[in-house]
Structures are given as C-alpha cells and as structure tokens.
Design a protein around this motif. Structure first.
Motif, PDB file in Angstrom:
ATOM      1  N   LYS A 160      60.246  28.656  18.508  1.00  0.00           N
ATOM      2  CA  LYS A 160      59.621  27.568  19.284  1.00  0.00           C
ATOM      3  C   LYS A 160      59.626  27.426  20.538  1.00  0.00           C
ATOM      4  CE  LYS A 160      59.704  22.385  18.749  1.00  0.00           C
ATOM      5  NZ  LYS A 160      60.221  21.339  18.122  1.00  0.00           N
ATOM      6  N   GLU A 161      58.494  27.400  21.162  1.00  0.00           N
ATOM      7  CA  GLU A 161      58.302  27.568  22.578  1.00  0.00           C
ATOM      8  C   GLU A 161      59.491  26.634  23.369  1.00  0.00           C
ATOM      9  OE1 GLU A 161      56.703  26.901  26.645  1.00  0.00           O
ATOM     10  OE2 GLU A 161      57.615  25.670  25.655  1.00  0.00           O
ATOM     11  N   ALA A 162      60.223  25.668  22.712  1.00  0.00           N
ATOM     12  CA  ALA A 162      61.193  24.803  23.608  1.00  0.00           C
ATOM     13  C   ALA A 162      62.349  25.762  23.618  1.00  0.00           C
ATOM     14  CB  ALA A 162      61.225  23.508  23.084  1.00  0.00           C
ATOM     15  N   ILE A 163      62.675  26.658  23.014  1.00  0.00           N
ATOM     16  CA  ILE A 163      63.901  27.498  22.635  1.00  0.00           C
ATOM     17  C   ILE A 163      63.808  28.733  23.768  1.00  0.00           C
ATOM     18  CG2 ILE A 163      65.398  28.851  21.246  1.00  0.00           C
ATOM     19  CD1 ILE A 163      64.088  27.103  18.952  1.00  0.00           C
ATOM     20  N   ASP A 164      64.909  28.596  24.560  1.00  0.00           N
ATOM     21  CA  ASP A 164      64.799  29.839  25.658  1.00  0.00           C
ATOM     22  C   ASP A 164      64.782  31.165  25.228  1.00  0.00           C
ATOM     23  OD1 ASP A 164      64.836  27.854  27.760  1.00  0.00           O
ATOM     24  OD2 ASP A 164      66.878  28.004  28.065  1.00  0.00           O
ATOM     25  N   VAL A 165      64.058  32.021  25.678  1.00  0.00           N
ATOM     26  CA  VAL A 165      64.146  33.305  25.437  1.00  0.00           C
ATOM     27  C   VAL A 165      63.988  33.902  26.652  1.00  0.00           C
ATOM     28  CG1 VAL A 165      63.097  35.379  24.460  1.00  0.00           C
ATOM     29  CG2 VAL A 165      63.104  33.194  23.133  1.00  0.00           C
ATOM     30  N   ALA A 166      64.911  34.606  27.488  1.00  0.00           N
ATOM     31  CA  ALA A 166      64.946  35.390  28.706  1.00  0.00           C
ATOM     32  C   ALA A 166      63.764  36.243  28.626  1.00  0.00           C
ATOM     33  CB  ALA A 166      66.109  36.396  28.752  1.00  0.00           C
ATOM     34  N   GLY A 167      62.988  35.770  29.985  1.00  0.00           N
ATOM     35  CA  GLY A 167      61.537  36.630  30.390  1.00  0.00           C
ATOM     36  C   GLY A 167      60.612  35.936  29.821  1.00  0.00           C
ATOM     37  N   VAL A 221      60.761  30.082  33.856  1.00  0.00           N
ATOM     38  CA  VAL A 221      60.959  31.258  32.972  1.00  0.00           C
ATOM     39  C   VAL A 221      62.573  31.397  32.965  1.00  0.00           C
ATOM     40  CG1 VAL A 221      61.195  33.902  32.514  1.00  0.00           C
ATOM     41  CG2 VAL A 221      58.924  32.574  33.339  1.00  0.00           C
ATOM     42  N   PRO A 222      63.443  31.166  31.942  1.00  0.00           N
ATOM     43  CA  PRO A 222      64.844  31.234  31.919  1.00  0.00           C
ATOM     44  C   PRO A 222      65.157  32.809  32.026  1.00  0.00           C
ATOM     45  CG  PRO A 222      64.042  31.030  29.567  1.00  0.00           C
ATOM     46  CD  PRO A 222      62.780  30.919  30.570  1.00  0.00           C
ATOM     47  N   ASP A 223      66.588  33.131  32.494  1.00  0.00           N
ATOM     48  CA  ASP A 223      66.762  34.274  32.691  1.00  0.00           C
ATOM     49  C   ASP A 223      67.934  34.462  31.647  1.00  0.00           C
ATOM     50  OD1 ASP A 223      69.097  32.520  33.558  1.00  0.00           O
ATOM     51  OD2 ASP A 223      68.935  33.289  35.667  1.00  0.00           O
ATOM     52  N   THR A 224      68.229  33.463  30.550  1.00  0.00           N
ATOM     53  CA  THR A 224      69.061  33.727  29.550  1.00  0.00           C
ATOM     54  C   THR A 224      68.395  33.302  28.215  1.00  0.00           C
ATOM     55  OG1 THR A 224      70.489  31.910  30.065  1.00  0.00           O
ATOM     56  CG2 THR A 224      71.551  33.731  31.011  1.00  0.00           C
ATOM     57  N   SER A 225      69.174  33.888  27.320  1.00  0.00           N
ATOM     58  CA  SER A 225      68.562  33.439  25.969  1.00  0.00           C
ATOM     59  C   SER A 225      69.289  32.458  25.395  1.00  0.00           C
ATOM     60  CB  SER A 225      68.296  34.465  24.989  1.00  0.00           C
ATOM     61  OG  SER A 225      67.312  35.312  25.403  1.00  0.00           O
ATOM     62  N   ALA A 226      68.710  31.246  24.575  1.00  0.00           N
ATOM     63  CA  ALA A 226      69.627  30.509  23.645  1.00  0.00           C
ATOM     64  C   ALA A 226      70.581  31.238  22.768  1.00  0.00           C
ATOM     65  CB  ALA A 226      68.617  29.783  22.825  1.00  0.00           C
ATOM     66  N   THR A 227      71.714  30.824  22.394  1.00  0.00           N
ATOM     67  CA  THR A 227      72.549  31.641  21.594  1.00  0.00           C
ATOM     68  C   THR A 227      71.979  31.786  20.319  1.00  0.00           C
ATOM     69  OG1 THR A 227      74.630  30.254  22.432  1.00  0.00           O
ATOM     70  CG2 THR A 227      74.713  31.305  20.286  1.00  0.00           C
ATOM     71  N   LEU A 228      71.200  30.806  19.724  1.00  0.00           N
ATOM     72  CA  LEU A 228      70.297  31.369  18.302  1.00  0.00           C
ATOM     73  C   LEU A 228      69.694  32.487  18.562  1.00  0.00           C
ATOM     74  CD1 LEU A 228      67.203  30.439  17.629  1.00  0.00           C
ATOM     75  CD2 LEU A 228      68.499  28.117  18.317  1.00  0.00           C
ATOM     76  N   LYS A 232      56.479  33.604  21.261  1.00  0.00           N
ATOM     77  CA  LYS A 232      56.957  31.780  20.932  1.00  0.00           C
ATOM     78  C   LYS A 232      55.687  30.987  20.441  1.00  0.00           C
ATOM     79  CE  LYS A 232      60.463  30.696  24.505  1.00  0.00           C
ATOM     80  NZ  LYS A 232      60.823  29.970  25.462  1.00  0.00           N
ATOM     81  N   THR A 233      55.914  29.884  19.631  1.00  0.00           N
ATOM     82  CA  THR A 233      55.224  28.965  19.137  1.00  0.00           C
ATOM     83  C   THR A 233      54.791  27.770  19.634  1.00  0.00           C
ATOM     84  OG1 THR A 233      56.802  28.502  17.656  1.00  0.00           O
ATOM     85  CG2 THR A 233      55.206  30.166  16.847  1.00  0.00           C
ATOM     86  N   ASN A 234      53.749  27.129  19.483  1.00  0.00           N
ATOM     87  CA  ASN A 234      53.285  25.903  20.476  1.00  0.00           C
ATOM     88  C   ASN A 234      54.116  24.719  19.924  1.00  0.00           C
ATOM     89  OD1 ASN A 234      51.664  24.771  22.247  1.00  0.00           O
ATOM     90  ND2 ASN A 234      50.038  24.328  20.937  1.00  0.00           N
ATOM     91  N   PRO A 253      63.038  22.020  30.574  1.00  0.00           N
ATOM     92  CA  PRO A 253      63.133  23.222  31.550  1.00  0.00           C
ATOM     93  C   PRO A 253      63.660  22.691  32.866  1.00  0.00           C
ATOM     94  CG  PRO A 253      60.773  22.843  30.596  1.00  0.00           C
ATOM     95  CD  PRO A 253      61.590  21.969  30.082  1.00  0.00           C
ATOM     96  N   GLY A 254      64.462  23.739  33.317  1.00  0.00           N
ATOM     97  CA  GLY A 254      65.159  23.354  34.712  1.00  0.00           C
ATOM     98  C   GLY A 254      66.319  22.575  34.788  1.00  0.00           C
ATOM     99  N   ILE A 255      66.834  21.943  33.703  1.00  0.00           N
ATOM    100  CA  ILE A 255      67.988  21.334  33.329  1.00  0.00           C
ATOM    101  C   ILE A 255      69.089  22.127  33.290  1.00  0.00           C
ATOM    102  CG2 ILE A 255      69.055  19.525  32.087  1.00  0.00           C
ATOM    103  CD1 ILE A 255      66.576  17.946  31.491  1.00  0.00           C
ATOM    104  N   PRO A 256      70.093  21.782  34.165  1.00  0.00           N
ATOM    105  CA  PRO A 256      71.240  22.631  33.724  1.00  0.00           C
ATOM    106  C   PRO A 256      71.861  22.659  32.281  1.00  0.00           C
ATOM    107  CG  PRO A 256      71.482  21.461  35.827  1.00  0.00           C
ATOM    108  CD  PRO A 256      70.227  20.780  35.300  1.00  0.00           C
ATOM    109  N   ALA A 257      72.115  23.816  31.745  1.00  0.00           N
ATOM    110  CA  ALA A 257      72.739  23.953  30.564  1.00  0.00           C
ATOM    111  C   ALA A 257      74.207  23.212  30.403  1.00  0.00           C
ATOM    112  CB  ALA A 257      72.857  25.357  29.982  1.00  0.00           C
TER     113      ALA A 257
END
Length: 440
Positions: free
Chosen positions: A77-84, A98-105, A119-121, A205-209
C-alpha cells in the motif's frame, strides 16, 4: 497473469526451476504498465525489481537457503514506507516525499525473499473505507466492474490482486480498510490481532517516526488470492521490532473442516444485507453444514452488536484525537468509561471463543457499489447510510481480534464473509477460511 495465481505457487515454481523470478517479475511489470483501466499500482521500481529477481534466480541455481517468499514480486500500500519510493498518502502537499528507510514489515518481506516492485493506490489520507481516489494518482476501479468501487482505503491493494497485477499485497485497516476492499474485489484480507505486525514506517508523510501506543485500532496486514498466502505473509512480518525471531504464529485449533465449531450471524437490522449478499452467505453456511461443520447461530452471550458498533465509533474518535485531530472531543471520564466498555467487549468475545472456534458474519452488507463523488454525509448505498459499511467490521476492530475476509461463491459481484477468531489465534481464522473455500 501466469498460471501461478498465488504467492505460494509462484515461489514453489521458482524453487523447482519451473519458472524464474525474472520472468514473473518482467511479466508483472508489463501487465502493470499496460493497465489503463483499473489504476491500482501507482508507482513501480523496475530496475530494482529486475536486479532483485536476477539475484533470486542466481540464489536458486547456487543452492542457497531460500526464504518462504523467495523471488515473488509483490506490492504494498502506498502509505507504507519503502525506501526510495514516494509515500504521499494521496495528499498533494506530500507529493514529493520520499522516505530514506523502509517500514519493518517491508524489510521483513524482503528478508523472506519477496521483491517489492511497487505501490498501490490509496484514498486521500486513507480517509475513506469505501472508495479509493486522490488528487495525485486518481481513482481506482473495481476489476469486476469498472464503474464500481474496489473499496477503500486499501482499494488499490485489493484491485491489484483481483486484476492480476501483483502476487501479494500488504495494506492497513483502521475502519475495515483491508477487509472491505477484499470483500468487494473477491480476494482474501487479514486484519491481524492488534499489535502483532509493527506499525513503524506507517505514518503520514514527514511525521517523525514514533512508537505507536494505540495499536488496538490501526493495524497493517496482508491481502492475497489465497488464505495460505495470508498465513505466509503474517508469519514473516509478525513480532515486535527486533524480536521477530522469537515470535511464532499460534497453530490453528483444527486442521480438518468438520472439527470446527462455527458461530454464525448473517443479518442485523442496523446493517441488513442485500439479497445478493444474503443468498451467497446462506449458501456458504449450508455448504459448511453439509461438510460436518457444527453451526451455532446467534451472537455471543454478553455481546450487544449495536452497542459495540457504537463503542467502536467512539474509539475511532479517540484514535484521531490522540493523533492530533479534535483533541477536545471528549472528557477524561468518558474516555475511561469507553475503555472499560472496550475491554468488556473483548472479554465477552474471548469467553465465547472458549467453546466456539470462529465466528462467521458478513464483511459488508453489500457488494461493490458504484463510484460516488457526493460529499461523505450525502452518500447512500441501496438507500442505506454510507457508514453502514462499518457495522460488520466494527466488532473485531473494537476488540483487536483477528479477522479474515474470504470470498464466497456468488452469482454476481464478489461477496465477502468475515471470519473472526480469538485473540492471537490468527491462524485459526486463516485455516478455517482456507478449508472452507479450498483456496489452495
């Protein structure tokens, strides 16, 4: 789509040398690029995907240790971080984030051998459980009928699976956003037990983890074309951050369909099912009974479904307040009372599951409905309020229980049945759905 319709079938073929990961990845990327009607996959990374697929094939040739999703191309899903890759949540103000790290999942899926091709819409800010549309990527259509919705907000995820544009997906579910799209598109979707899959890398997007201390409502989970794929995806993504190796999926209570005791409710005045949904679910329950499944009709003792649906509505308000929207919507005394109400609901369901293995009910009262651009509070479905979609998914969401939406045979558009099981017994629901539908 290739003859390997599930992720398990695809990775088995890759391992056996019957197919190559590169072939399947090239084919998938070509199908995505050629799609002009569904608009489910909104961003891809072909160079990375093809390099990873080549490496996967080389690992097979070298006899290396292979993960349970080795070489399988998939999307998230587009809302899940994938680096790049961009994470916009469909919000134009975040179109370039564009996040520079990926979600743990995502990291865990990759470690298991999966290849995240894109990613999906999503609906704008994940703000609609029934439709998927935003100003960046546009509207996603249901592959079964392009004039109808695939559901939301993981509509792109379910539509991509139904259209053969991915082998496996990962979405999110706050207000049914995995289960409703799965039902409307005729695929499988799992809302896991609350907190089982880490939520880091899943924030606007942009909110600190930061650590999410309110996991009962918001969850991330897989969507697939088989129940078995849900199990595999959960096995490789579950467990606390840094402790995945010590986490194990609880085994199912039974592995034979006739051993299951199944609670069943197929209708309710607060969200009466359409004739199409009712017929399909009734036929499914009749088929289960003929196969020796013990059917017990009625809601659990101590469960008032209307009261719990109302309690769920409060918890959604609390969720948004804790995330900075409408912090003054309630008093502390009301929050305490509602938390007691939520925990009492969970206790009632847990007591029920001491004798009953799974509970079966509709995922939604309706099949996929036509796109509706009216303001949210003006929309109706079959003459009923738009938010009536929430009733059937609310009980598992309120209590944090695992729930699978599984497709059942229908004469028309897809129909979803929801299978709810006890806390941390996700595989009991998955296995029942697998056996009940013969998905493998």
């Amino acid at each position: 789509m290739s003859e390997y319709s599930t992720a398990q079938q695809a990775t088995a073929a890759i391992r056996a040398g019957q197919a190559s990961s590169r072939e399947l990845t090239e084919q998938l990327l070509a199908l995505i690029a050629a799609d002009t009607s569904v608009n489910a996959v909104v961003e891809t990374r072909p160079e990375y995907a093809l390099q990873a697929a080549t490496a996967a094939d080389e690992a097979v040739a070298a006899g290396a240790d292979l993960g349970p999703l080795h070489g399988v191309p998939m999307t998230v899903k587009e809302a899940i971080d994938v680096a790049g890759l961009r994470t916009t949540w469909g919000d134009p103000d975040s179109a370039d984030y564009v996040p520079d790290t990926s979600a743990t999942l995502v990291e865990r899926l990759t470690q298991a051998g999966a290849i995240i091709v894109g990613k999906t819409n999503v609906h704008t800010m994940l703000g609609d459980f029934g439709q998927t549309d935003n100003a960046i990527y546009g509207r996603t259509n249901n592959p079964h009928d392009l004039t109808r919705t695939p559901g939301g907000s993981s509509g792109g995820a379910a539509a991509a699976l139904a259209a053969g544009l991915t082998y496996l997906e990962y979405g999110s579910d706050l207000v049914g956003s995995i289960r409703l799209p799965a039902a409307y598109c005729g695929v499988y979707g799992l809302k896991p037990t609350a907190g089982v899959v880490p939520l880091d890398g899943f924030q606007p997007p942009g909110i600190p983890a930061v650590a999410n201390e309110f996991p009962s409502m918001s969850n991330v989970g897989p969507l697939a074309r088989s129940a078995g794929d849900l199990r595999t995806a959960l096995q490789v993504t579950g467990g606390p951050v840094g402790k995945a190796m010590s986490w194990r999926l609880e085994p199912p209570r039974h592995r034979t369909l006739s051993d299951f005791r199944v609670g069943v409710v197929l209708d309710h005045p607060d969200a009466p099912v359409t004739a199409e949904v009712g017929a399909a679910l009734s036929n499914q329950v009749d088929a289960l009974a003929r196969q020796g499944v013990k059917i017990i009709e009625g809601w659990p003792d101590g469960v008032d479904p209307s009261d719990q649906a109302e309690a769920f509505g409060f918890q959604i308000g609390l969720f948004f307040a804790l995330n900075g929207d409408g912090a003054d919507f309630s008093t502390l005394a009301e929050v305490v009372a509602e938390e007691r109400r939520r925990l009492a609901a969970r206790a009632a369901w847990q007591s029920y599951f001491s004798d009953i293995d799974v509970f079966l009910c509709p995922t939604s009262f309706t099949t996929a409905f036509p796109h509706d651009d009216r303001p949210f509070d003006e929309r109706t479905i079959e003459g009923r309020p738009y938010d009536a979609q929430v009733f059937w998914i609310s009980h598992a969401s309120l209590t944090g229980l695992p729930a699978v939406s599984m497709p059942v045979p229908s004469d028309g558009l897809p129909v979803g049945a929801q299978v709810i099981s006890a806390f941390h017994e996700d595989d009991t629901a998955i296995t029942f759905a697998d056996l009940a539908t013969g998905s493998l």
